[in-house]
Design an enzyme around this catalytic site. Structure first.
Site, PDB file in Angstrom:
ATOM      1  CB  SER A 107      47.203  47.867  46.835  1.00  0.00           C
ATOM      2  OG  SER A 107      46.571  46.725  46.337  1.00  0.00           O
TER       3      SER A 107
HETATM    4  N1  SAH Z   1      46.052  45.568  42.314  1.00  0.00           N
HETATM    5  C1  SAH Z   1      44.802  46.219  42.508  1.00  0.00           C
HETATM    6  C2  SAH Z   1      44.260  45.915  43.872  1.00  0.00           C
HETATM    7  C3  SAH Z   1      42.859  45.464  43.828  1.00  0.00           C
HETATM    8  S1  SAH Z   1      42.243  44.771  45.302  1.00  0.00           S
HETATM    9  C4  SAH Z   1      44.952  47.714  42.287  1.00  0.00           C
HETATM   10  O1  SAH Z   1      46.069  48.177  42.304  1.00  0.00           O
HETATM   11  O2  SAH Z   1      43.953  48.401  42.105  1.00  0.00           O
HETATM   12  C5  SAH Z   1      42.231  43.067  44.914  1.00  0.00           C
HETATM   13  C6  SAH Z   1      41.339  42.608  43.812  1.00  0.00           C
HETATM   14  O3  SAH Z   1      41.377  41.200  43.804  1.00  0.00           O
HETATM   15  C7  SAH Z   1      39.881  42.975  43.956  1.00  0.00           C
HETATM   16  O4  SAH Z   1      39.497  43.792  42.898  1.00  0.00           O
HETATM   17  C8  SAH Z   1      39.152  41.620  43.927  1.00  0.00           C
HETATM   18  O5  SAH Z   1      37.941  41.665  43.206  1.00  0.00           O
HETATM   19  C9  SAH Z   1      40.168  40.739  43.261  1.00  0.00           C
HETATM   20  N2  SAH Z   1      40.045  39.305  43.516  1.00  0.00           N
HETATM   21  C10 SAH Z   1      39.706  38.664  44.653  1.00  0.00           C
HETATM   22  N3  SAH Z   1      39.721  37.344  44.453  1.00  0.00           N
HETATM   23  C11 SAH Z   1      40.063  37.136  43.168  1.00  0.00           C
HETATM   24  C12 SAH Z   1      40.244  35.977  42.357  1.00  0.00           C
HETATM   25  N4  SAH Z   1      40.062  34.748  42.846  1.00  0.00           N
HETATM   26  N5  SAH Z   1      40.591  36.142  41.071  1.00  0.00           N
HETATM   27  C13 SAH Z   1      40.772  37.379  40.543  1.00  0.00           C
HETATM   28  N6  SAH Z   1      40.626  38.504  41.263  1.00  0.00           N
HETATM   29  C14 SAH Z   1      40.282  38.389  42.551  1.00  0.00           C
END
Ligand code: SAH
Length: 664
Positions: A62
């Site tokens: 993010s």
């Molecule tokens: N907080 C993370 C942002 C990652 S983007 C960082 O700082 O790097 C959001 C993530 O949510 C993605 O990796 C995606 O695979 C995950 N995601 C989407 N749906 C999900 C679910 N139902 N359960 C767990 N993770 C999920």
């Protein structure tokens, strides 16, 4: 202090504190966690910029500001127990762990979850536990939580997450369309069954998905187990299946694409808007399809009225008083010697044919897009240069192959920018009306269609002004609709060749565009709506290209950097050296070259150069994750390529000859 420390301090000052985050604990945590150790190798230098970055599997880390905003809203304290849904790289969990007592983080993708767990352990974040799974169900065992952060957007608020909040607990999550903009919400548990809600503004997240990720491994390199193809390397597998392409001027070149001639629409891409080989190759294929297979429509990524002037020339119609076409940035895209050669050929091909057999040249793009953008910039330059600078950046949104961090930071819009909207839209509307009155839309578009065009243009101008995925989607949807109308107008059996950038033609569902930014494109829409089509991509390793440094800037001949390690282009370059030669075709359709296809199903980066090329920030600005074998049905590769030659200056007026194409 290292460069990264300095960059991180600056990030906190400019992106976080300046935007109103005041909590000392949050600011300190953001200052402490080394974000550059959470991004993909090679991306470290961009780690402290104001935007999300790709982390593989079509997911992103993010934007730093959003991480700070969410953690701030969640009101963490030293005793807090926190759940994060969507751990991704583990970055946000690490930041939260600097304030809270314990952090539990769930990630849907197994590969990301294990990489995040390993990274957090290695960096000493011992109060964070990561597991793979579906976070919409929460995490029963360690519940209840004082705070829950969700880093992916869905239409609903998952009930288990509300249920797992401790009394007084805060749930911060994006809610809204999974394919666009969401509202960041904060939900506070005020009692057993009572909750309070507040909205924290518009955001854009990757989708929250509750099904497990597909197990066919198409987006991961792990399906390439050695031994599957008798231990031959990916380079060898590509080299073995590559079909050498003859010289572009050899008639045998066009015949190499014969296999796609049965399709109703053949879409020809390009990896830049300024490479001669891509234009010449597409011209050779187009001539072959017109001469031997009855294709009569060339539909290009160009403005309708400008293309209509070229069409009048190639189909021997009267020249009108409309201004000469393609006079606006980027002029070299359709005013170059390769296009002039093609229009000359079309004119003589059409000369002794009846109207039905003649091949025409049409513009698919949103009506007057470039002219409208130009008018907006002229106006803003005059009344508000700062707003003009914002607009110039925003037009980067129309070119997905140019990652503009600013495009995500909607918060940076100034009040003045908002205030100019009405006037800008009024000017665009007038410009459109004037061009329609010129007769630019003659023939295919009757009065009723013109009215529809004006209505959708209004919406487009508004969306375009504010930038973002919606403007891209509106534009590509418009292109697909125009193509359908052209096919319909020419009657059953009509066949079209489309000329547009790889980013419009390669199926967006299998690139970062679709997976991360929820953008659709022409190639995807053709597959979904027309079905009977062939998507052909083009690429190069190195050479020169005609491009500008900024929107509306001068054309320059720039050196194209050798393609990066881990890219589709580098793989092709290496395959070339391993015997495939300097130019070849990869037939990516199912059931043909399965071993090679498997290599190219897995995720790699691909280079997208548009009308703008910024070699200085190449990895960030021009490369995106793709699955090549799903993106295209075939891929034509030219190892070394050259810039197009723009048509020479007109002796009278300076610049490009204003009699084009009639004066040639
Ligand atoms: N907080 C993370 C942002 C990652 S983007 C960082 O700082 O790097 C959001 C993530 O949510 C993605 O990796 C995606 O695979 C995950 N995601 C989407 N749906 C999900 C679910 N139902 N359960 C767990 N993770 C999920």
């Amino acid at each position: 202090m290292t460069d990264h420390d300095t960059a991180r301090e600056r990030m906190v000052a400019r992106q976080i504190r300046a935007r109103g985050i005041r909590s000392p604990a949050v600011l300190r945590a953001m200052e402490t966690v080394p974000r550059h150790l959470f991004v993909a190798p090679g991306m470290e230098e961009f780690a402290y910029e104001d935007g999300p970055l790709s982390i593989g599997e079509g997911q992103t880390i993010s934007q730093p500001y959003i991480v700070a905003l969410m953690i701030d809203a969640a009101e963490l304290s030293p005793g807090s127990r926190v759940l994060e849904v969507g751990a991704g790289s583990g970055y946000a969990a690490a930041v939260a762990s600097r304030i809270a007592a314990t952090v539990f983080a769930i990630e849907r993708h197994e590969s990301l979850a294990s990489a995040a767990a390993e990274r957090l352990h290695r960096l000493g974040y011992d109060n964070v536990t990561v597991r793979a799974g579906d976070g919409t169900k929460g995490w029963e065992e360690p519940a209840p939580f004082d705070a829950i952060l969700v880093a992916a957007g869905g239409e609903d608020i998952p009930a288990p997450l509300k249920a797992q909040l401790a009394p007084g607990g805060r749930l911060v999550l994006p809610v809204g369309s999974a394919s666009g903009v969401q509202a960041l919400r904060k939900i506070t548990r005020t009692g057993q069954d009572s909750f309070e809600e507040e909205s924290l503004g518009a955001v854009r997240f990757v989708p929250l998905v509750s099904d497990p990720p597909p197990e066919d491994g198409t987006r991961s390199a792990s399906d390439l187990r050695p031994g599957r193809s008798r231990n031959r390397s990916p380079v060898q597998l590509v080299a073995e299946s590559a079909e050498a392409l003859p010289d572009i001027d050899d008639p045998a070149f066009g015949a190499m694409f014969e296999r796609f001639a049965d399709a109703r629409v053949v879409l020809l891409g390009e990896a830049s808007h300024g490479t001669s080989e891509f234009y010449r190759a597409r011209a050779a294929i187009t001539k072959h399809l017109i001469e031997k297979h009855g294709f009569t429509i060339i539909a290009a990524e160009a403005d309708w009225p400008d293309a209509a002037a070229v069409d009048r020339y190639v189909r021997h119609k009267e020249k009108t008083d409309a201004p000469a076409p393609f006079q606006r940035f980027p002029t070299w895209m359709w005013r170059n010697t390769d296009i002039a050669a093609l229009t000359g050929w079309l004119r003589s091909y059409n000369a002794d044919r009846e109207e039905e057999g003649r091949a025409g040249f049409y513009g698919l793009d949103l009506y007057s897009m470039n002219a409208s953008i130009g008018a907006v910039l002229d106006y803003l330059d005059e009344v508000d240069p700062q707003a003009a600078a914002v607009a110039r950046e925003r037009y980067g949104c129309l070119t997905p192959y140019q990652n503009e961090p600013a495009a995500y930071g909607r918060a940076v819009l100034t009040e003045d920018y908002e205030a100019c909207e009405e006037e800008v839209i009024r000017q665009c509307r007038e410009l459109l009306e004037a061009r329609l009155a010129d007769g630019g839309g003659e023939g295919l578009f009757d009065a009723a269609q013109n009215a529809r065009l004006v209505a959708s243009a209004e919406r487009y101008y508004r969306i375009m002004y504010h930038g973002g995925a919606e403007s891209w989607n509106l534009r590509d949807t418009h292109m697909a609709e125009t193509l359908e109308q052209l096919l319909e107008a020419k009657g059953p059996g009509a066949k079209a060749v489309v000329w547009a950038h790889n980013s419009h033609i390669g199926d967006a569902r299998h690139t970062e565009m679709g997976a991360v930014r929820h953008e659709v494109n022409l190639g995807q829409l053709c597959r979904e709506r027309i079905g009977d089509c062939a998507l052909i991509g083009f690429g190069t390793h190195a050479g020169t290209v005609a491009a500008a440094s900024d929107w509306d800037g001068d054309m320059e001949v720039k050196r194209v950097r050798p393609s990066l390690e881990g890219s589709v282009e580098r793989l092709c370059h290496d395959a070339g050296e391993a015997g495939a030669g300097p130019a070849f075709l990869l037939d990516l359709r199912e059931g043909r070259n399965e071993a090679m296809r498997r290599v190219l199903l897995s995720e790699r980066i691909e280079r997208f150069i548009g009308v703008i090329y910024r070699p200085e920030t190449e990895r960030l600005s021009h490369y995106a994750d793709v699955s090549l074998a799903r993106q295209f049905d075939a891929y034509a590769f030219f190892d070394e390529t050259e810039a197009v030659t723009p048509l020479g200056p007109d002796h009278a007026a300076g610049g490009v000859p204003d009699t084009y194409p009639f004066g040639l």
